[in-house]
Design an enzyme around this catalytic site. Structure first.
Site, PDB file in Angstrom:
ATOM      1  N   VAL A 120       0.817  -1.203   0.000  1.00 57.23           N
ATOM      2  CA  VAL A 120       0.000   0.000   0.000  1.00 57.23           C
ATOM      3  C   VAL A 120       0.860   1.266   0.000  1.00 57.23           C
ATOM      4  O   VAL A 120       0.416   2.323  -0.430  1.00 57.23           O
ATOM      5  CB  VAL A 120      -0.947   0.000   1.222  1.00 57.23           C
ATOM      6  N   GLU A 121       2.092   1.156   0.446  1.00 57.82           N
ATOM      7  CA  GLU A 121       2.943   2.341   0.579  1.00 57.82           C
ATOM      8  C   GLU A 121       3.829   2.521  -0.662  1.00 57.82           C
ATOM      9  O   GLU A 121       3.429   3.140  -1.619  1.00 57.82           O
ATOM     10  CB  GLU A 121       3.744   2.255   1.873  1.00 57.82           C
ATOM     11  N   MET A 122       5.039   1.946  -0.659  1.00 56.36           N
ATOM     12  CA  MET A 122       5.921   2.136  -1.810  1.00 56.36           C
ATOM     13  C   MET A 122       5.842   0.981  -2.805  1.00 56.36           C
ATOM     14  O   MET A 122       6.276   1.108  -3.948  1.00 56.36           O
ATOM     15  CB  MET A 122       7.354   2.359  -1.332  1.00 56.36           C
TER      16      MET A 122
END
Length: 347
Positions: free
Chosen positions: A128-130
């Site tokens: 979900v982030e990087m």
């Protein structure tokens, strides 16, 4: 010994004279963050770490850097309830501030990372982030940029310094420079009786009298000193028979339990710092509370079963505003380029 005794007596008289209760919790923020023996802070590591912190090319889409969610031009977060990562995805917890994170003995809301070094690796491979599939794939992008190698060599030396661990150490070294000392509160506890307004001093007293210091103690207002890697956790919410729990959906996230699966960790969260808290709205792990005044009311009710009147809330809020420190000047780094070609072509 006599000189020391007179100093202590003098401080006690001064605190009583100002009307603020003497307590072990009133500690100024150190001017330097603690650092592990295996990663002493150096200027070379900090320089490299800042570059990596601001570089979005190590995310799947080339759009998300550490600074995207932990914005150093703001309060060290992004002022969103849930941060946005690759492809517009959002997670389930609000980004905690990176300012003064070096004074926490563990990282993330659930304390699952024992150090800043370990924490630095997590978002890179979070879908979900990087969004990178693995750390080595992210590192292959670093290696593909020729300009990065000299910085790694200066920071770490050795035959092959461009490694995942060294990248994490560099980012952590940079983050240990992100501290905000010399707030009005700090100046006050160091002896400047004019540093806090009368209302802020009332709020400081109310903060202690209400019981807030039972969790938010120490120089970073994030609890007592703990061994490195051992987080300071509290159950949240503690008192659930009130309208706030449903209104802000506080029972949805089961806290540390969701990463450990251990029932004793149900609804346990790491106690966050209150440093610069006036800059990090919205509040709580789910970013559900928009204003600091409301967050104070919620905390008093959920954690201490106390109902605060408007005057006391305003006084405590005034005191919390006095925890905003001085931010070190940040100059955007010039990132190593890829002249004539794109690292992200085909993505």
């Amino acid at each position: 010994m006599l000189k020391h005794s007179r100093l202590v007596q003098g401080l006690l008289v001064w605190f009583l004279a100002t009307g603020v209760a003497m307590a072990a919790n009133w500690q100024a923020l150190p001017d330097k963050a603690p650092e592990p023996a295996d990663n002493p802070t150096t200027a070379e590591k900090v320089e490299l770490g800042q570059m990596l912190y601001f570089d979005p090319r190590f995310s799947q889409t080339g759009t998300v850097s550490c600074n995207s969610c932990h914005n150093l031009m703001l309060g060290g977060d992004d002022n969103r309830n849930f941060s946005m990562g690759v492809h517009g995805k959002t997670g389930g917890r609000s980004a905690p501030t990176v300012w003064n994170a070096a004074f926490a003995s563990s990282q993330f809301w659930n304390g699952r990372a024992a150090s800043l070094e370990e924490q630095a690796k997590g978002p890179v491979v979070n879908p979900v982030e990087m969004g990178m599939s693995d750390l080595e794939k992210a590192m292959s992008r670093v290696r593909a940029i020729p300009g990065y190698k000299p910085y790694f060599e200066r920071a770490f030396g050795g035959k092959d310094p461009v490694t995942v661990d060294n990248a994490a150490k560099a980012v952590a070294a940079f983050e240990r420079t992100l501290i905000t000392p010399n707030s009005p509160y700090d100046r006050f506890v160091k002896g400047d009786k004019t540093a806090l307004t009368a209302q802020q001093q009332r709020g400081m007293q109310a903060f202690a009298d209400t019981g807030c210091t039972s969790c938010h103690s120490g120089p970073a207002f994030n609890g007592p000193a703990m061994p490195a890697g051992t987080g300071f956790f509290m159950k949240f919410p503690t008192f659930t028979d009130n309208s706030y729990v449903k209104k802000y959906d506080f029972m949805k996230d089961k806290g540390r339990f969701e990463s450990t699966g251990n029932k004793v960790d149900m609804y346990l969260f790491k106690v966050p710092t209150l440093r610069n808290v006036s800059l990090t709205a919205p509040y709580f792990h789910n970013g559900s509370v928009a204003t600091l005044g409301e967050a104070i009311r919620v905390m008093a009710k959920l954690q201490l079963n106390a109902d605060l009147d408007d005057t006391k809330v305003a006084d405590i809020e005034a005191f919390l505003n006095a925890l905003t420190g001085e931010f070190p000047e940040q100059k955007l780094p010039r990132l190593p380029a890829t002249p004539g070609w794109s690292l992200l072509s085909g993505n």
